[in-house]
Design an enzyme around this catalytic site. Structure first.
Site, PDB file in Angstrom:
ATOM      1  N   HIS A 280       0.809  -1.234   0.000  1.00 14.04           N
ATOM      2  CA  HIS A 280       0.000   0.000   0.000  1.00 14.04           C
ATOM      3  C   HIS A 280       0.835   1.273   0.000  1.00 14.04           C
ATOM      4  CE1 HIS A 280       0.177   0.853   4.447  1.00 14.04           C
ATOM      5  NE2 HIS A 280       0.215  -0.455   4.566  1.00 14.04           N
ATOM      6  N   GLU A 326      -5.004   1.657   3.130  1.00 15.74           N
ATOM      7  CA  GLU A 326      -4.918   0.461   3.970  1.00 15.74           C
ATOM      8  C   GLU A 326      -5.026   0.836   5.449  1.00 15.74           C
ATOM      9  OE1 GLU A 326      -3.022  -2.723   6.402  1.00 15.74           O
ATOM     10  OE2 GLU A 326      -2.526  -0.612   6.294  1.00 15.74           O
ATOM     11  N   ASP A 354       3.373  -6.441   3.331  1.00 20.24           N
ATOM     12  CA  ASP A 354       3.063  -5.337   4.245  1.00 20.24           C
ATOM     13  C   ASP A 354       3.548  -5.650   5.662  1.00 20.24           C
ATOM     14  OD1 ASP A 354       2.110  -3.002   5.295  1.00 20.24           O
ATOM     15  OD2 ASP A 354       0.015  -3.631   5.359  1.00 20.24           O
TER      16      ASP A 354
HETATM   17 ZN   LIG Z   1       0.744  -1.461   6.284  1.00 20.10          ZN
END
Ligand SMILES: [Zn+2]
Length: 488
Positions: A280, A326, A354
């Site tokens: 993201h 996100e 992530d």
């Molecule tokens: Zn993150």
């Protein structure tokens, strides 16, 4: 980040001294499919070599985080960063698709907290994402009640009325302790508290304060440092009256238009079948968001760039998605799900990066046993040379959660603790992993920096980013090149 935390124990990585440049690869005895294809190995090694030969990921991540800084949804900084990324992608010769996303727009404004009793001290604090400001635009002064858990709050509910409730809850793991950031304010409000302060969700602090999303509550809510939360608890235990002045201008503006950025390499045989992966672009407003998650976005882009330059086209389409929002709403993830719901039965796997782009050691996986066996084959056959072939746990990140909930096989790129530093020398010159010194990923130093001002690009190295691009490139390309979709 991290909707679900993988319940994995990192396998202790054995001392591996293998060069992918040499011919020697240790083969498992059973269940082998991928290694039988010498072309798969040639392709994988070409991807690894190309990823380790370019310094563009780190340079781009450093440029983006230094130049545009924090990129909260609804901010002009995020939009300018997206514009820049899109331009650079086009300079790479890639075709970029934009998919519109309506994102929330929360604004922090000025904020402070001051301890007034038993002494005057300016406190390190940071408002929680989505919080309201202090009433009538004025500072609020109240006595403090420190609690150690939701149960403790319940026991002391009579005392909570009219107070600032401080949740002083030590970090166990992110998935557990983050409940206090998310639900603490609402619980405090229910007992008549006028504000909520949450001990920062981190295993370690140097007066560092960590923001993050909170649930719905109508009282101003912020995070304080571990050190100050502990001090308030000590003061309360010895019967001292703790009084705090809190001021917050936080408020929410109407939603704004943003976009997910999408890059594809169209499959040569089955272009309608897809391997999707991404990270993201947005970050919290106090964080440059290098770890969380500029690195994940840049590495996803790098995979497409490397394959494009190598002119490697897998059977299925590879799709990198740079999501927005996100951190505070997951509207980018929801929009992707809505726009691509018709493709879910043609999606072989969704992989998210992530958890920081530190030295990768494999992927987590949520899916069938049969699919896991295939992934193990790929990992052992094509990725063990760079130590990134483990398949362990079952974590699923926020940006792919909607897709995963519909039964699409899913994974996260798994990385070692940032404290391990840079292990990834050029694998052609030899490659090794020492044994992993911190076997608990949930206490990773990632959470020292997560959602703080300290999430800056210096926490990552160029080699770690290259290593992640190499690993993610081989994983996604190899899965997209299998004879069939991963079995459900
Ligand atoms: Zn993150």
């Amino acid at each position: 980040m991290r909707r679900l935390i993988y319940a994995a124990v990192i396998p202790l990585l054995l001392l591996i001294q293998v060069s992918f440049c040499s011919d020697h690869i240790e083969l498992p005895t059973a269940g082998w499919t991928i290694s039988k294809s010498s072309q798969a190995k040639i392709d994988a090694n070409a991807i690894i070599k190309a990823a380790f030969s370019s310094s563009s990921v780190y340079k781009r991540l450093a440029y983006m985080t230094d130049t545009y800084g924090p990129r909260l949804s609804g901010s002009s900084a995020l939009e300018r960063a997206l514009d820049w990324v899109k331009e650079e992608m086009e300079k790479d010769g890639l075709k970029v698709q934009e998919e519109k996303v309506k994102v929330p727009c929360w604004v922090r404004g000025h904020e402070y907290a001051t301890l007034l009793s038993p002494r005057v001290k300016s406190l390190r604090m940071v408002g929680l994402g989505g919080s309201v400001g202090t009433p009538n635009g004025k500072p609020l002064v109240a006595k403090v009640l420190v609690v150690s858990s939701f149960e403790d709050l319940k026991k002391r509910e009579i005392e909570a009325k009219g107070k600032i409730v401080v949740f002083n809850v030590p970090f166990q793991n992110y998935g557990t302790t983050v409940n206090y950031r998310y639900s603490g304010p609402e619980a405090a409000e229910k007992e008549g508290a006028v504000a909520a302060l949450v001990r920062s969700i981190s295993p370690f602090g140097l007066q560092t304060v960590h923001t993050g999303e909170m649930g719905t509550a109508g009282i101003p809510s912020a995070a304080v440092s571990l050190e100050d939360a502990e001090m308030f608890a000590r003061m309360q235990a010895r019967g001292q009256e703790v009084v705090i002045e809190l001021y917050m201008e936080a408020h929410t503006l109407p939603d704004q238009l943003s976009r997910n950025l999408i890059l594809e390499i169209e499959g040569s045989e089955k272009p309608n079948e897809i391997v999707v992966f991404g990270g993201h672009m947005d970050s919290w407003d106090i964080a440059d968001g290098a770890m969380d998650d500029g690195g994940g976005a840049m590495v996803s882009w790098e995979v497409i760039r490397v394959l494009h330059n190598l002119k490697l086209t897998p059977k299925r389409t590879l799709r990198a998605v740079l999501f927005v929002n996100e951190e505070n709403g997951a509207k980018g993830a929801q929009q992707y799900f809505q726009d691509h719901e018709h493709e879910l039965n043609l999606t072989s796997i969704a992989i998210e990066t992530d958890e920081g782009t530190f030295t990768p050691y494999g992927i987590s996986f949520q899916g069938s046993k049969a699919a896991r066996a295939i992934l193990n084959d790929i990992g052992m056959g094509l990725l063990s040379t760079i130590g990134a072939g483990n398949v362990t746990g079952s974590g699923v990140g926020t940006d792919i959660a909607y897709v995963c909930d519909q039964g699409v096989p899913c994974g996260n790129l798994l990385v070692l603790d940032p404290r391990i530093g840079n292990l990834s020398n050029n694998p052609c010159n030899g490659f090794s992993h020492p044994p992993y010194p911190e076997a608990d990923p949930l206490k990773s130093a990632y959470f020292w920096y997560h959602h703080t001002e300290a999430d800056t690009v210096d926490k990552l190295s160029p080699q770690q980013l290259q290593h992640c691009a190499a690993a993610l490139g081989v994983w996604t390309y190899s899965i997209a090149n299998l004879n069939s979709l991963l079995p459900r």
